[in-house]
Design a protein around this motif. Structure first.
Motif, mmCIF file in Angstrom:
data_model
loop_
_atom_site.group_PDB
_atom_site.id
_atom_site.type_symbol
_atom_site.label_atom_id
_atom_site.label_comp_id
_atom_site.label_asym_id
_atom_site.label_seq_id
_atom_site.Cartn_x
_atom_site.Cartn_y
_atom_site.Cartn_z
ATOM 1 N N SER A 29 71.575 -7.509 48.918
ATOM 2 C CA SER A 29 72.452 -7.761 50.068
ATOM 3 C C SER A 29 73.175 -9.089 49.908
ATOM 4 C CB SER A 29 71.637 -7.783 51.373
ATOM 5 O OG SER A 29 70.981 -6.558 51.578
ATOM 6 N N ASP A 57 69.631 -4.222 56.519
ATOM 7 C CA ASP A 57 70.592 -4.769 55.557
ATOM 8 C C ASP A 57 71.994 -4.824 56.157
ATOM 9 O OD1 ASP A 57 68.795 -5.282 53.563
ATOM 10 O OD2 ASP A 57 69.130 -3.404 52.506
ATOM 11 N N GLU A 112 74.776 -0.269 48.803
ATOM 12 C CA GLU A 112 73.491 -0.899 48.454
ATOM 13 C C GLU A 112 72.391 0.130 48.544
ATOM 14 O OE1 GLU A 112 72.224 -4.312 50.766
ATOM 15 O OE2 GLU A 112 70.219 -4.266 49.866
HETATM 16 MG MG LIG Z 1 69.107 -5.661 51.060
#
Ligand SMILES: [Mg+2]
Ligand SMILES: Nc1nc2c(ncn2[C@@H]2O[C@H](COP(=O)(O)OP(=O)(O)OP(=O)(O)O)[C@@H](O)[C@H]2O)c(=O)[nH]1
Length: 254
Positions: A29, A57, A112
């Motif tokens: 992140s 996140d 991600e």
């Molecule tokens: Mg993360």
């Protein structure tokens, strides 16, 4: 003549999709926040996060203030985060298409992965290019251990190099081991506090984007992850394989 004719092209059907994978806590992140900061002035970016049970996140990235909050979307993957980036990418594809439609024209959608084990990789059906992230705090020998992400992701990042003196890791050696495991594919030693390394990451990404826009970038498949075991609450678990075309679960109770 535009300053950068490649980046000003508008003929593309969709933004470049870039995956960021790697074990829990290696700085995925934070790396995405760094990329957004480094490129915010020249690229229109959206981000999709994958968390197992939460949207932690996505909330972290929104609070970092690097993008307009609506440009960051969360996919909740359930207990098996690699499935959502490898075997059944539907939720992520829909999220990427929604973002691209809502904020058209976007240049880049970064996805991600949920923090996972060393071998989780993205399907080339979901991303055009992928970064695999390790950190020095995970140990200098991790890069030698190989696996599809370490060996064959488009870029391997050895992250948090500022911590190396504190954890007794020789960054140069770790990068050399990674380069050996990768047969010449790109490796960047990164720290968010080291501007030179951030510039290298930015240049790598702009290079991939330019190749994508030129139609010469080919999405690579690092290969499926190895069979692995998921424990469950009642002491049993699932042996789980991701060989291509084979998404079998064998249950065991112990
Ligand atoms: Mg993360
Ligand atoms: N010293 C140092 N710490 C970093 C760096 N990048 C990230 N961190 C720290 O590492 C921790 C984990 O960072 P995240 O970016 O949340 O890691 P992640 O891989 O996204 O974690 P998960 O999504 O939970 O798997 C946080 O405490 C960050 O502040 C870095 O370059 N240097």
């Amino acid at each position: 003549m535009p300053e950068n004719p490649i980046l000003e092209s508008t003929a593309l059907p969709r933004p470049l999709r870039l995956g960021v994978a790697g074990p829990v806590g290696v700085g995925k992140s934070s790396l995405i926040a760094t990329v957004c900061r480094a490129l915010a002035d020249e690229l229109a970016i959206g981000v999709i996060t994958n968390d197992i049970y939460t949207d932690e996140d996505a909330r972290f990235l929104r609070s970092a203030g690097v993008l307009e909050p609506d440009r960051i979307r969360a996919v909740e993957t359930g207990a098996c985060p690699h499935t959502a980036i490898r075997d059944d990418v539907t939720a992520n594809l829909l999220a990427a298409e929604d973002l691209a439609a809502d904020f058209a024209p976007l240049d880049l959608v970064i996805i991600e992965s949920g923090g996972d084990n060393l071998t989780a990789t993205f399907s080339p059906a979901l991303v055009d290019a992928q970064i695999f992230v390790l950190d020095v705090a995970g140990g200098g020998d991790v890069a030698r251990k190989g696996g599809p992400g370490i060996g064959r992701a488009d870029l391997l990042v050895v992250n948090k190099t500022d911590l190396a003196p504190h954890v007794g890791v020789d960054v140069e050696q770790m990068v050399a081991d990674a380069a050996d495991a990768r047969e010449g594919r790109a490796v960047i030693a990164l720290s968010r506090s080291d501007e030179t390394s951030v510039a290298a990451l930015r240049a790598w990404l702009l290079g991939v984007l330019a190749a994508y826009r030129d139609g010469v970038h080919v999405a690579q498949d690092p290969g499926p992850m190895a069979p692995h075991f998921h424990a469950d609450d009642d002491g049993g678990g699932i042996l789980h394989s991701h060989a291509d075309g084979d998404h079998t679960h064998a249950h065991s109770h112990g």
